[in-house]
Design a protein around this motif. Structure first.
Motif, PDB file in Angstrom:
ATOM      1  N   GLN A   1      13.086  21.101  -5.811  1.00  0.00           N
ATOM      2  CA  GLN A   1      13.392  21.897  -6.994  1.00  0.00           C
ATOM      3  C   GLN A   1      14.772  21.543  -7.554  1.00  0.00           C
ATOM      4  N   ILE A   2      15.747  21.374  -6.681  1.00  0.00           N
ATOM      5  CA  ILE A   2      17.092  20.974  -7.115  1.00  0.00           C
ATOM      6  C   ILE A   2      17.038  19.631  -7.829  1.00  0.00           C
ATOM      7  N   THR A   3      16.293  18.697  -7.243  1.00  0.00           N
ATOM      8  CA  THR A   3      16.177  17.359  -7.819  1.00  0.00           C
ATOM      9  C   THR A   3      15.526  17.395  -9.185  1.00  0.00           C
ATOM     10  N   MET A   4      14.432  18.126  -9.307  1.00  0.00           N
ATOM     11  CA  MET A   4      13.711  18.158 -10.572  1.00  0.00           C
ATOM     12  C   MET A   4      14.545  18.794 -11.689  1.00  0.00           C
ATOM     13  N   LEU A   5      15.278  19.856 -11.380  1.00  0.00           N
ATOM     14  CA  LEU A   5      16.145  20.476 -12.382  1.00  0.00           C
ATOM     15  C   LEU A   5      17.238  19.503 -12.826  1.00  0.00           C
ATOM     16  N   PHE A   6      17.830  18.806 -11.867  1.00  0.00           N
ATOM     17  CA  PHE A   6      18.910  17.864 -12.177  1.00  0.00           C
ATOM     18  C   PHE A   6      18.389  16.674 -12.963  1.00  0.00           C
ATOM     19  N   GLU A   7      17.262  16.119 -12.539  1.00  0.00           N
ATOM     20  CA  GLU A   7      16.700  14.966 -13.244  1.00  0.00           C
ATOM     21  C   GLU A   7      16.321  15.338 -14.680  1.00  0.00           C
ATOM     22  N   GLY A   8      15.795  16.530 -14.874  1.00  0.00           N
ATOM     23  CA  GLY A   8      15.462  16.964 -16.222  1.00  0.00           C
ATOM     24  C   GLY A   8      16.692  17.084 -17.098  1.00  0.00           C
ATOM     25  N   ASP A   9      17.765  17.675 -16.552  1.00  0.00           N
ATOM     26  CA  ASP A   9      19.004  17.808 -17.321  1.00  0.00           C
ATOM     27  C   ASP A   9      19.624  16.438 -17.607  1.00  0.00           C
ATOM     28  N   LEU A  10      19.548  15.529 -16.624  1.00  0.00           N
ATOM     29  CA  LEU A  10      20.095  14.193 -16.841  1.00  0.00           C
ATOM     30  C   LEU A  10      19.318  13.435 -17.908  1.00  0.00           C
ATOM     31  N   ALA A  11      17.988  13.577 -17.884  1.00  0.00           N
ATOM     32  CA  ALA A  11      17.173  12.910 -18.893  1.00  0.00           C
ATOM     33  C   ALA A  11      17.523  13.420 -20.287  1.00  0.00           C
ATOM     34  N   THR A  12      17.757  14.723 -20.401  1.00  0.00           N
ATOM     35  CA  THR A  12      18.152  15.303 -21.684  1.00  0.00           C
ATOM     36  C   THR A  12      19.527  14.808 -22.104  1.00  0.00           C
ATOM     37  N   ALA A  13      20.478  14.734 -21.145  1.00  0.00           N
ATOM     38  CA  ALA A  13      21.823  14.250 -21.455  1.00  0.00           C
ATOM     39  C   ALA A  13      21.799  12.781 -21.866  1.00  0.00           C
ATOM     40  N   LEU A  14      20.965  11.975 -21.191  1.00  0.00           N
ATOM     41  CA  LEU A  14      20.835  10.561 -21.542  1.00  0.00           C
ATOM     42  C   LEU A  14      20.281  10.415 -22.953  1.00  0.00           C
ATOM     43  N   ALA A  15      19.270  11.207 -23.272  1.00  0.00           N
ATOM     44  CA  ALA A  15      18.690  11.157 -24.610  1.00  0.00           C
ATOM     45  C   ALA A  15      19.727  11.521 -25.664  1.00  0.00           C
ATOM     46  N   ALA A  16      20.546  12.536 -25.383  1.00  0.00           N
ATOM     47  CA  ALA A  16      21.569  12.964 -26.334  1.00  0.00           C
ATOM     48  C   ALA A  16      22.633  11.889 -26.516  1.00  0.00           C
ATOM     49  N   ALA A  17      23.067  11.273 -25.413  1.00  0.00           N
ATOM     50  CA  ALA A  17      24.079  10.218 -25.509  1.00  0.00           C
ATOM     51  C   ALA A  17      23.570   9.047 -26.329  1.00  0.00           C
ATOM     52  N   ARG A  18      22.307   8.684 -26.130  1.00  0.00           N
ATOM     53  CA  ARG A  18      21.715   7.596 -26.911  1.00  0.00           C
ATOM     54  C   ARG A  18      21.669   7.950 -28.399  1.00  0.00           C
ATOM     55  N   ARG A  19      21.425   9.224 -28.691  1.00  0.00           N
ATOM     56  CA  ARG A  19      21.345   9.646 -30.082  1.00  0.00           C
ATOM     57  C   ARG A  19      22.718   9.680 -30.752  1.00  0.00           C
ATOM     58  N   ILE A  20      23.732  10.127 -30.010  1.00  0.00           N
ATOM     59  CA  ILE A  20      25.070  10.330 -30.585  1.00  0.00           C
ATOM     60  C   ILE A  20      25.844   9.028 -30.708  1.00  0.00           C
ATOM     61  N   VAL A  21      25.649   8.115 -29.757  1.00  0.00           N
ATOM     62  CA  VAL A  21      26.429   6.870 -29.720  1.00  0.00           C
ATOM     63  C   VAL A  21      25.522   5.707 -30.115  1.00  0.00           C
ATOM     64  N   PRO A  22      25.624   5.200 -31.345  1.00  0.00           N
ATOM     65  CA  PRO A  22      24.730   4.117 -31.784  1.00  0.00           C
ATOM     66  C   PRO A  22      24.828   2.865 -30.911  1.00  0.00           C
ATOM     67  N   GLN A  23      25.979   2.648 -30.287  1.00  0.00           N
ATOM     68  CA  GLN A  23      26.206   1.447 -29.485  1.00  0.00           C
ATOM     69  C   GLN A  23      25.799   1.633 -28.018  1.00  0.00           C
ATOM     70  N   PHE A  24      25.204   2.768 -27.685  1.00  0.00           N
ATOM     71  CA  PHE A  24      24.978   3.119 -26.280  1.00  0.00           C
ATOM     72  C   PHE A  24      24.259   2.012 -25.509  1.00  0.00           C
ATOM     73  N   GLU A  25      23.205   1.451 -26.073  1.00  0.00           N
ATOM     74  CA  GLU A  25      22.402   0.468 -25.344  1.00  0.00           C
ATOM     75  C   GLU A  25      23.169  -0.827 -25.059  1.00  0.00           C
ATOM     76  N   SER A  26      24.207  -1.115 -25.839  1.00  0.00           N
ATOM     77  CA  SER A  26      24.966  -2.345 -25.636  1.00  0.00           C
ATOM     78  C   SER A  26      26.087  -2.165 -24.628  1.00  0.00           C
ATOM     79  N   LEU A  27      26.328  -0.942 -24.189  1.00  0.00           N
ATOM     80  CA  LEU A  27      27.419  -0.675 -23.252  1.00  0.00           C
ATOM     81  C   LEU A  27      27.008  -0.996 -21.825  1.00  0.00           C
ATOM     82  N   SER A  28      28.003  -1.288 -20.990  1.00  0.00           N
ATOM     83  CA  SER A  28      27.738  -1.469 -19.567  1.00  0.00           C
ATOM     84  C   SER A  28      27.313  -0.136 -18.966  1.00  0.00           C
ATOM     85  N   MET A  29      26.703  -0.200 -17.793  1.00  0.00           N
ATOM     86  CA  MET A  29      26.200   1.009 -17.154  1.00  0.00           C
ATOM     87  C   MET A  29      27.324   1.987 -16.809  1.00  0.00           C
TER      88      MET A  29
END
Length: 292
Positions: free
Chosen positions: A122-150
């Motif tokens: 349950q802890i993992t699933m909640l965290f993974e869901g929040d991370l997936a949402t945060a990743l989606a938001a970062a990709r949306r806000i930062v146009p250069q996101f995909e070109s950045l290093s990890m």
């Protein structure tokens, strides 16, 4: 997650000197590259930095959100902002908390009252869901996101996880610096902020990731991926193990895979994330998030 005002405005007396937060491997490490958007830099013990792996990014963020890292906190506690919190930084005051807990089979009222604890799954699933949402938001806000290093992607996702999408979007100097590839300026804008004054070490570590663009940590040992389930397709059974295929090892035998997260353009650059969960010899779930 905390809410701030004026996060893009410089604070008086900036925190000086970005440290190298990663310890080099004992043998100095091997030659590494920054990937798209990264740049090689010498590690303190010799050798060059390398790309971060998805599992390392998730561990990095989890250590900022919980004293127990990827293990999380199974029982409710009150965080520094006076919010009841559980798992890996999951705020029980958020509007969708009841729904999210029900989705992983937990009773909101019992968890909030301290009568029930969360399992590692349950802890993992909640965290993974929040991370997936945060990743989606970062990709949306930062146009250069995909070109950045990890490592730079890690810093941005960690900021969204901590501040929310609006918080990152308010870092106008940071976003402008990223648009022109000015990573030192981007890092400096992060530590010269009200946010840095409030969160301290977390902001310094994120800014260091932004500045370095790579990690000096030893390469994790590969872990062969389990067989692909026909019910949850997507993981290439021939992919290399460990974090190379997006693998993250949680306690109690929980493993997640996110093979679509990496630097460089892909079909997923429009804010789509897919996380597959493996537990006790079986594929058990798949988390999908898309920007709207």
């Amino acid at each position: 997650m905390i809410a701030l005002t004026g996060t893009g405005v410089a604070a008086a007396g900036p925190i000086p000197d970005l440290p190298v937060i990663d310890e080099p491997p004992p043998d100095g490490g091997g030659q590494g590259g920054g990937g798209q958007g990264g740049s090689d830099f010498p590690c303190a013990g010799g050798g060059m930095g390398r790309e971060m792996l998805v599992g390392e990014i998730k561990d990095f963020i989890a250590r900022h959100e919980s004293l127990h890292g990827l293990s999380g906190d199974p029982k409710v506690y009150v965080d520094t902002e006076k919010h009841p919190t559980v798992g890996i930084g999951f705020n029980l005051d958020r509007g969708d908390a009841r729904e999210k807990l029900a989705a992983v089979g937990a009773n909101y009222d019992d968890v909030l009252a301290g009568r029930a604890t969360l399992t590692q799954m349950q802890i993992t699933m909640l965290f993974e869901g929040d991370l997936a949402t945060a990743l989606a938001a970062a990709r949306r806000i930062v146009p250069q996101f995909e070109s950045l290093s990890m490592a730079r992607q890690a810093a941005l996702v960690d900021m969204v996880f901590n501040l929310g999408p609006t918080g990152l979007a308010n870092f106008h100097q940071l976003l402008a610096a990223l648009a022109r590839g000015g990573y030192e300026d981007a890092a400096q804008s992060m530590i010269n902020s009200v946010w840095a004054r409030q969160v301290g070490k977390r902001a310094i570590e994120d800014a260091t990731m932004m500045s370095q663009g790579l990690t000096c940590r030893p390469q994790p040992l590969p872990v062969p991926p389990p067989p692909v389930s026909p019910d949850i397709p997507g993981l290439d059974p021939g992919a290399s193990g460990g974090g190379h295929n997006g693998g993250t090892t949680y306690p109690d035998g929980v493993t997640t895979y996110q093979p679509d997260w990496g630097p460089g353009p892909s079909e997923h650059y429009t804010c789509k994330a897919s996380v597959e969960v493996y537990y006790n010899g079986h594929w058990v779930d798949k988390v999908g998030v898309e920007c709207v």
